[in-house]
Design a protein around this motif. Sequence first.
Motif, PDB file in Angstrom:
ATOM      1  N   ALA A 225      54.602 -16.429   3.521  1.00 37.59           N
ATOM      2  CA  ALA A 225      53.585 -15.386   3.352  1.00 37.59           C
ATOM      3  C   ALA A 225      53.808 -14.610   2.056  1.00 37.59           C
ATOM      4  CB  ALA A 225      53.606 -14.436   4.546  1.00 37.59           C
ATOM      5  N   ILE A 226      55.061 -14.362   1.719  1.00 34.15           N
ATOM      6  CA  ILE A 226      55.373 -13.659   0.474  1.00 34.15           C
ATOM      7  C   ILE A 226      54.969 -14.505  -0.729  1.00 34.15           C
ATOM      8  CG2 ILE A 226      57.250 -12.749  -0.947  1.00 34.15           C
ATOM      9  CD1 ILE A 226      58.654 -12.025   1.725  1.00 34.15           C
TER      10      ILE A 226
ATOM     11  N   GLU B 189      46.766 -24.974  -7.247  1.00 36.27           N
ATOM     12  CA  GLU B 189      46.270 -24.367  -8.486  1.00 36.27           C
ATOM     13  C   GLU B 189      47.421 -23.890  -9.383  1.00 36.27           C
ATOM     14  OE1 GLU B 189      43.409 -23.243 -11.191  1.00 36.27           O
ATOM     15  OE2 GLU B 189      43.059 -24.273  -9.301  1.00 36.27           O
ATOM     16  N   ALA B 190      48.470 -23.344  -8.753  1.00 38.20           N
ATOM     17  CA  ALA B 190      49.615 -22.842  -9.514  1.00 38.20           C
ATOM     18  C   ALA B 190      50.583 -23.957  -9.901  1.00 38.20           C
ATOM     19  CB  ALA B 190      50.353 -21.786  -8.695  1.00 38.20           C
ATOM     20  N   GLY B 191      50.464 -25.113  -9.253  1.00 40.72           N
ATOM     21  CA  GLY B 191      51.358 -26.227  -9.563  1.00 40.72           C
ATOM     22  C   GLY B 191      52.749 -26.068  -8.982  1.00 40.72           C
ATOM     23  N   VAL B 192      52.855 -25.426  -7.820  1.00 40.99           N
ATOM     24  CA  VAL B 192      54.155 -25.249  -7.167  1.00 40.99           C
ATOM     25  C   VAL B 192      54.192 -26.060  -5.874  1.00 40.99           C
ATOM     26  CG1 VAL B 192      54.544 -22.952  -8.132  1.00 40.99           C
ATOM     27  CG2 VAL B 192      53.423 -23.175  -5.934  1.00 40.99           C
TER      28      VAL B 192
ATOM     29  N   THR C 246      41.488 -17.078   0.328  1.00 45.57           N
ATOM     30  CA  THR C 246      41.812 -18.357  -0.309  1.00 45.57           C
ATOM     31  C   THR C 246      42.971 -19.016   0.438  1.00 45.57           C
ATOM     32  OG1 THR C 246      41.187 -17.389  -2.424  1.00 45.57           O
ATOM     33  CG2 THR C 246      42.412 -19.453  -2.494  1.00 45.57           C
ATOM     34  N   PRO C 247      42.829 -20.275   0.844  1.00 45.32           N
ATOM     35  CA  PRO C 247      43.905 -20.964   1.569  1.00 45.32           C
ATOM     36  C   PRO C 247      45.183 -21.106   0.728  1.00 45.32           C
ATOM     37  CG  PRO C 247      41.854 -22.207   1.687  1.00 45.32           C
ATOM     38  CD  PRO C 247      41.642 -21.108   0.708  1.00 45.32           C
ATOM     39  N   GLY C 248      46.323 -21.023   1.409  1.00 47.25           N
ATOM     40  CA  GLY C 248      47.611 -21.108   0.727  1.00 47.25           C
ATOM     41  C   GLY C 248      47.820 -22.431   0.015  1.00 47.25           C
TER      42      GLY C 248
ATOM     43  N   ARG D  38      48.476 -15.199  -4.849  1.00 45.43           N
ATOM     44  CA  ARG D  38      47.150 -14.558  -4.864  1.00 45.43           C
ATOM     45  C   ARG D  38      47.075 -13.509  -5.975  1.00 45.43           C
ATOM     46  NH1 ARG D  38      47.429 -15.046   0.832  1.00 45.43           N
ATOM     47  NH2 ARG D  38      45.902 -16.589   1.486  1.00 45.43           N
ATOM     48  N   ILE D  39      48.153 -12.750  -6.123  1.00 42.72           N
ATOM     49  CA  ILE D  39      48.179 -11.730  -7.172  1.00 42.72           C
ATOM     50  C   ILE D  39      48.179 -12.384  -8.551  1.00 42.72           C
ATOM     51  CG2 ILE D  39      49.604  -9.921  -8.213  1.00 42.72           C
ATOM     52  CD1 ILE D  39      50.493  -9.218  -5.318  1.00 42.72           C
ATOM     53  N   ALA D  40      49.029 -13.392  -8.722  1.00 42.04           N
ATOM     54  CA  ALA D  40      49.154 -14.047 -10.030  1.00 42.04           C
ATOM     55  C   ALA D  40      47.874 -14.763 -10.445  1.00 42.04           C
ATOM     56  CB  ALA D  40      50.315 -15.031 -10.015  1.00 42.04           C
ATOM     57  N   LEU D  41      47.212 -15.375  -9.469  1.00 40.71           N
ATOM     58  CA  LEU D  41      46.001 -16.136  -9.771  1.00 40.71           C
ATOM     59  C   LEU D  41      44.719 -15.315  -9.616  1.00 40.71           C
ATOM     60  CD1 LEU D  41      46.954 -19.465  -7.956  1.00 40.71           C
ATOM     61  CD2 LEU D  41      47.020 -18.989 -10.411  1.00 40.71           C
TER      62      LEU D  41
END
Length: 75
Positions: A4-5, A28-31, A20-22, A11-14
Motif C-alpha cells: 500500500a505504501i 507505468e513506473a517500470g517497477v 488507478t489500479p496498483g 500515485r504521488i510520483a506519477l
Amino acid sequence: MVDAIQRKALRIALRALNCTPGALLEEEAGVLPLYLHRKQQSLNFWARAKSRHGSNPVNKLVGTGTFIKGKILKR
C-alpha cells in the motif's frame, strides 16, 4: 502494508488518481511488484551464497536450496 505504501508513493510520483489500479502504476513506473522483487532478492542471495563454495557460513543454512525454496513455495 508495504504494498500500500508503494502504491501510494507511485500515485504521488506519477500524479495518478486514487482509483488507478496498483498493477497499472507499477507497469507505468517500470517497477516490479514487491512480491516478485522479494523473490528475486532471495534467489540472488541463494546464488551468491552457493557461489562462495564452503567459505560462506550461510551455506550451512542454505544447503541444497531447500531453505530458500521453502520460503518461496509458501507464497
